[in-house]
Design a protein around this motif. Structure first.
Motif: not given
Length: 79
Positions: A8, A11-12, A14-16, A66-67, A70, A74
């Motif tokens: 997790l 992933i976060i 990468r999004l960030d 974003i959460d 993610a 996931f």
């Protein structure tokens, strides 16, 4: 007992990174599991939204959080 790296968190981050790219163009990232592409995420800096397209179903989901994005990625990688 050693804790494995959080999927997790990865992933976060990468999004960030997509959010922080600071470009006016949309950013895209592919998410795979064992070489099998599961989803493509696009970030739109104008609307500040993530769009997740599930490769298998072609369904698209939009997130302004974003959460939530993610967690959905996931779940997609975890099945």
């Amino acid at each position: 007992m050693a804790m494995e790296n959080s999927q997790l968190v990865a992933i976060i981050s990468r999004l960030d990174a997509m959010m922080k790219a600071g470009e006016s163009e949309t950013q895209s990232r592919r998410f795979e599991k064992d070489g099998d592409e599961r989803g493509v995420v696009t970030y739109n800096p104008v609307s500040k939204t993530f769009t997740l397209e599930e490769v298998a179903t072609k369904q698209k989901f939009e997130f302004d959080n974003i959460d939530l994005a993610a967690m959905e990625i996931f779940d997609l990688l975890d099945d």
